[in-house]
Write an enzyme that holds these catalytic residues in place. Sequence first.
Site: not given
Ligand code: CTP
Length: 419
Positions: A223, A292, A319
């Site tokens: 990204n 993700d 996550d």
């Molecule tokens: N995060 C994490 N591990 C992942 C994805 C995200 O620790 N695999 C953490 C990021 O570092 C951030 C927070 O979770 O502090 C939110 O990340 P974000 O990508 O906005 O959340 P997601 O749960 O991945 O939601 P989205 O569906 O919007 O991608």
Amino acid sequence: MNDTQLSSPGATAAPLEDRRVLLGVCGGIAAYKSAELTRALVREGARVQVVMTEAATRLVQPLTFEVLSTRPVACDMWQTAPGTRIQHTDHGRQSDLIIIAPATANTIGRIAGGLADNLLTSLVMASRTPVLLAPAMNVEMWSNPLVQENLARLTNLARYHVVPPESGELACGVDGAGRLAPIDQIMDDARRLLSPQDLAGRFVLVTAGPTYEPFDPVRFVGNHSTGLMGYALAAAAQLRGARVVLISGPTALNPPRGVEVVSVTTAIEMRAEVMTRLAEADMLAMVAAVSDYRPTARATAKIHKTSGDKEIRLALNPDILAEVGSLETRPLTLGFAAETEDVVAAAHRKRAAKNVDFLFGNLVGGGRGGFACRKNSGVLVDRSGTQESFPLVDKAELAHALLDRLAPRLATRTPEEVT
Ligand code: CTP
């Protein structure tokens, strides 16, 4: 909830913003570098009052500093502007920090000897303001035991701090120690001296940047994160006295001074590095834009073009933040979420879903800061449902503003927050 329901804009605090810095310039050839220092201080919002010794004015015109600081330069102890009081008491007492750069052997000796025989030494004597000395001189002068004794005498007092000169080619033509420390380093020490030490003794873990998830030796899924926000947060925590480990995905940034950087590439590597250090950490700031998903397969040789479309199958990555939130004991946690819409709702939802103490949501794109730019704005939500908006400011400034909110919580965490 939407953006119009936010509480009043959060106060922001960069260490030098609106602070009064008295810059003493002595008569060393490095005096010309103090012009650059003046600019750097002003650029970060400091109100700079330059005081020059008589010898310094022979090397650089006061007008140079007057233009850069937008204030009259003070040189003469016996001259007072109409309506002002005595300069040598006012300037010193009214400052938050005194920087002497370059600090010559002569001025260091005079201050250490308790002399107050010119404007600069008098105002140092007539105030209790912290003093940052940036010595610059000939190598023989620097290694002279009397100079070293004078410096030791000053640094034995809590008020005096030294940013040592570096080695290199000196103006006198020889190589050795005595060159004024880099402006960046003087600025960093100034920021530290003007930062609250509310994270002293704490261990702060920060993640930053993107993760790259390779599917062959030359390509990856990733990204646009540059890592700027995470690096700014790590630097700010370090300035506030914390020991900081920054677990960084691939970025083009220099490591912040005094911060240990652990480089990783993938989400799985980042998770491992976070988990190894988690038990010791007082605070975890997950600023990284963790991917993700990762490709299910990683070819050992480059995948070549064939006719027709290709598909990459993706597997869900761990996550990291949610995993930390599910642990029995955990540090104070701060998550970040970059959103393209409904940022407030998303911030509350993600904070609760991952069981995080704080979550900072920001909109990306449309001139609102965020990815790949120096500024950011957004909303900070916490466990109690409180939300606070932060205006578009430099990421370094935002990092300090966020730590202003988090640092006091370290001391007052309830058992439910810890477990
Ligand atoms: N995060 C994490 N591990 C992942 C994805 C995200 O620790 N695999 C953490 C990021 O570092 C951030 C927070 O979770 O502090 C939110 O990340 P974000 O990508 O906005 O959340 P997601 O749960 O991945 O939601 P989205 O569906 O919007 O991608």
